[in-house]
Motif scaffolding. Sequence first.
Motif, PDB file in Angstrom:
ATOM      1  N   LEU A 435       7.885   9.914  11.135  1.00 59.88           N
ATOM      2  CA  LEU A 435       6.879  10.769  10.523  1.00 59.88           C
ATOM      3  C   LEU A 435       6.293  10.044   9.318  1.00 59.88           C
ATOM      4  N   VAL A 436       5.057  10.386   8.960  1.00 54.01           N
ATOM      5  CA  VAL A 436       4.399   9.760   7.818  1.00 54.01           C
ATOM      6  C   VAL A 436       3.406  10.740   7.208  1.00 54.01           C
ATOM      7  N   ASP A 437       3.318  10.744   5.878  1.00 49.25           N
ATOM      8  CA  ASP A 437       2.246  11.430   5.165  1.00 49.25           C
ATOM      9  C   ASP A 437       1.918  10.599   3.935  1.00 49.25           C
ATOM     10  N   THR A 438       1.106  11.097   3.053  1.00 49.65           N
ATOM     11  CA  THR A 438       0.642  10.278   1.926  1.00 49.65           C
ATOM     12  C   THR A 438       1.725  10.027   0.871  1.00 49.65           C
ATOM     13  N   SER A 439       2.895  10.623   1.026  1.00 48.03           N
ATOM     14  CA  SER A 439       3.976  10.401   0.062  1.00 48.03           C
ATOM     15  C   SER A 439       5.260   9.892   0.703  1.00 48.03           C
ATOM     16  N   GLU A 491       5.220  -7.824 -15.991  1.00 45.87           N
ATOM     17  CA  GLU A 491       4.250  -6.772 -15.734  1.00 45.87           C
ATOM     18  C   GLU A 491       4.624  -6.117 -14.411  1.00 45.87           C
ATOM     19  N   VAL A 492       4.670  -4.790 -14.384  1.00 45.69           N
ATOM     20  CA  VAL A 492       5.067  -4.047 -13.194  1.00 45.69           C
ATOM     21  C   VAL A 492       3.830  -3.380 -12.590  1.00 45.69           C
ATOM     22  N   ALA A 493       3.658  -3.547 -11.273  1.00 46.16           N
ATOM     23  CA  ALA A 493       2.503  -2.961 -10.591  1.00 46.16           C
ATOM     24  C   ALA A 493       2.576  -1.436 -10.629  1.00 46.16           C
ATOM     25  N   LYS A 494       1.436  -0.800 -10.862  1.00 50.94           N
ATOM     26  CA  LYS A 494       1.335   0.657 -10.863  1.00 50.94           C
ATOM     27  C   LYS A 494       0.795   1.128  -9.515  1.00 50.94           C
ATOM     28  N   ILE A 495       1.354   2.196  -9.003  1.00 52.18           N
ATOM     29  CA  ILE A 495       0.887   2.768  -7.745  1.00 52.18           C
ATOM     30  C   ILE A 495      -0.301   3.684  -8.029  1.00 52.18           C
ATOM     31  N   LYS A 496      -1.402   3.434  -7.329  1.00 50.28           N
ATOM     32  CA  LYS A 496      -2.631   4.189  -7.562  1.00 50.28           C
ATOM     33  C   LYS A 496      -2.872   5.277  -6.516  1.00 50.28           C
ATOM     34  N   SER A 497      -2.632   4.935  -5.243  1.00 50.24           N
ATOM     35  CA  SER A 497      -2.890   5.911  -4.183  1.00 50.24           C
ATOM     36  C   SER A 497      -2.189   5.469  -2.909  1.00 50.24           C
ATOM     37  N   ALA A 498      -2.200   6.344  -1.919  1.00 55.36           N
ATOM     38  CA  ALA A 498      -1.615   6.020  -0.614  1.00 55.36           C
ATOM     39  C   ALA A 498      -2.321   6.820   0.467  1.00 55.36           C
ATOM     40  N   ARG A 499      -2.413   6.212   1.669  1.00 57.37           N
ATOM     41  CA  ARG A 499      -3.002   6.918   2.810  1.00 57.37           C
ATOM     42  C   ARG A 499      -2.390   6.401   4.107  1.00 57.37           C
ATOM     43  N   VAL A 500      -2.415   7.250   5.122  1.00 60.23           N
ATOM     44  CA  VAL A 500      -1.869   6.894   6.423  1.00 60.23           C
ATOM     45  C   VAL A 500      -2.923   6.116   7.209  1.00 60.23           C
ATOM     46  N   ILE A 501      -2.553   4.945   7.758  1.00 68.43           N
ATOM     47  CA  ILE A 501      -3.515   4.161   8.549  1.00 68.43           C
ATOM     48  C   ILE A 501      -3.083   4.005  10.008  1.00 68.43           C
ATOM     49  N   LEU A 510       1.925   3.360   6.309  1.00 76.52           N
ATOM     50  CA  LEU A 510       1.391   3.940   5.083  1.00 76.52           C
ATOM     51  C   LEU A 510       0.816   2.817   4.237  1.00 76.52           C
ATOM     52  N   ARG A 511      -0.453   2.945   3.847  1.00 79.23           N
ATOM     53  CA  ARG A 511      -1.093   1.930   2.997  1.00 79.23           C
ATOM     54  C   ARG A 511      -1.031   2.387   1.551  1.00 79.23           C
ATOM     55  N   ILE A 512      -0.369   1.577   0.704  1.00 81.65           N
ATOM     56  CA  ILE A 512      -0.189   1.913  -0.702  1.00 81.65           C
ATOM     57  C   ILE A 512      -1.031   0.967  -1.549  1.00 81.65           C
ATOM     58  N   LEU A 513      -1.912   1.531  -2.350  1.00 82.59           N
ATOM     59  CA  LEU A 513      -2.741   0.731  -3.261  1.00 82.59           C
ATOM     60  C   LEU A 513      -2.046   0.644  -4.610  1.00 82.59           C
ATOM     61  N   THR A 514      -1.754  -0.603  -5.070  1.00 84.97           N
ATOM     62  CA  THR A 514      -1.150  -0.811  -6.386  1.00 84.97           C
ATOM     63  C   THR A 514      -2.136  -1.554  -7.280  1.00 84.97           C
TER      64      THR A 514
END
Length: 688
Positions: A435-439, A491-501, A510-514
């Motif tokens: 299963l997958v969702d945006t989180s 420097e630690v990458a910050k998570i900006k958003s995520a979406r199912v591809i 799940l595509r995570i934009l950092t």
Amino acid sequence: MFENKKKKKEVIAYIHTHWDREWYREYEVFRLRLLRVFDHVLDMLLDDKIPSFYFDGQVSALLDYLEMRPEKEDLIRMFIGQKKLFIGPFYCLVDEFLTDGICFRKNLEIGLKIAKDFGCEDFIAYLADTFGHSKNVPSILKEFGIDKAMVWRGCGDNIPSEFVWDKVNTVNLIRGYFMDIFSSDKTVEEKAEFLKSNLDKIAEKSGDTLLLPIGADHLDVPDDILEQIDAVNEHLTDYTIRIGSPFEYFNTVKFKHKHNDELRDNSKTFILPGSYSSRMKLKQMNTECSYKLDIADKLQFNFGSNYDNSIEYAYKLLLQNQAHDSICGCSTDMVHEENIVRYKKILQIAETIIEEIRLDQPENLTMTFKYLDKYKILEVERPTVDENSQVIAQRKGFPSSLLYDTNKIPVTEDYTTLYTMLKEFNANNSPSDILVDTSNIFNSNIRLEIEDGKLNVYDKSKCYKNFIEFVRCKDKGDSYNFGPVVGDTYEVAKIKSARVIVNGPLRVTLRILTSFFTVDVSLNKKSKLLNFKIKWLNLLSNKLWQVRFNFNNPVKEVQSEDMNLLITRKFDPNYDIRENLPQTKGIEAKTNFAPMQRFVWTNKLGVITKGLTEYEVYKNTLSITLLRSTGLISNPKNPSRSTPAGPPIEVPGLQQLGENTAEFYIGFFDVKDWANYVEEVYPQTIIF
């Protein structure tokens, strides 16, 4: 009254040249130098100006020479037969930590075949300049009947001149193979003083007989070398030097001290550990080529196809790229551009052999080399869609049945859509568990969760909070060593958003934009492995990029793949390289970075990579290097190494600006099952 004279110690000296096929000059440039050097060596042997010559333990330099001087072959064979010229056993002097056991064996198999064909009968595993030594090398040497070795880098204070390395009699070149004093303009007295200083240091670790290399990188032999040695002997009160061969030394000395571990102690010699991550693209391509060429070799063996010469040719190309100055990424940009071309040729050969063998077999045949009954999902490319498969990609092209059929020519009308699909084996009609969702992305075995900008990972019900971080810091080093900056913070990458591809029954993504890059996290049905793919445009220079795994407890012990086996290394988790940078000349900082091949494991976590070949331990973290970018072959101001390790040539390509990729898998499992999980990433099953 009799004068009490102390007996002089005998020094057996051997004349050699260490031949890097490519390094701070390109291959063809060095080969033209090779013609001049070896022409002269042969003339000196012919005129009895030297009694013998040791040709660096590899045959590739000899083959490079003969390609331009074929008329010298009979003369070379004569000197080998007379035991005046020693070649082999290796095809090429490869790095020991960035090459797998399959390639290391191929190196010996090909090298020995060539050396024996030339008439060479005596062999020493000559590993003078490789950047440390794998503990699994002696067992492979014994497989090929080689019971003698010579090493240098990685031997600490506790290793004498002669020791038994896992039942292989081994010589430690205490002062290295660099002894070019006879090519200098110094006076006889100055040469004698220099040699006495070095021989005194060798004598501390030796018995009554010492071994002295005469030669260096790409170095010719002085015309008057014998006269120089006679002159120097007149000034040496404790030693007498005579020209011989390493074989004489092995036959003279006793081997008592035992050592059964790897040789990576850099307290006395540089092991240049930054080379494990220099030019990561080379490491990634090397891993892919090693895997695919091995599959092609296994297929041709199992199906009786006649690809022996093609396989050997491809392995020669691969071994040429695995020479330490090549695979280690510490040469000029042009050298490494040629490496990339070689890798592409290897892939062309391996993939063509695989496809040609496929074409000759019945449809839907499955060939499994191991783990036959294991449930698995495999990728396959087809011009038609299978009902029981999941399409994950498509492209335009010609079907393999046309491209590899010698009785057909593909035409424009045959140019069609090709589908990359996932196929399920041994499923037993089981329902999908992913299963997958945006989180979240999860199945019945493992879960990744995005919570408050952090990446949590669940091993079934157990949660590892803020478990995965992407980090970067400054790197003022070079191709040989990471150069940390005192006071620098990650420097630690910050998570900006995520979406199912991708959302299907066999795989979800799940595509995570950092703030650093985009990360695609995928999970297959029933799998215990989360897959991470990163692709980004690097615009930053002098940086170290890592993925960091945060554990609850300190990391004290790590197991990783070495020559297709597991080795264990122990670490002081509190050691900080930034607090231990060298203040005096000739020192290389100890480091908690270490080499790996495809796999590393600690604290119940296994990480399998697609050509990421370096990890670091610090406190309660394990970090895998994604990219290390610098701009000099050797930086004279490198904070972690107080003297140069090579020329300070600017190499802009080492910064790896532009598009970069990284791929790895993580999972929680018992380390004894590691081979099964590696096989999931590098499948040994072929679908026809």
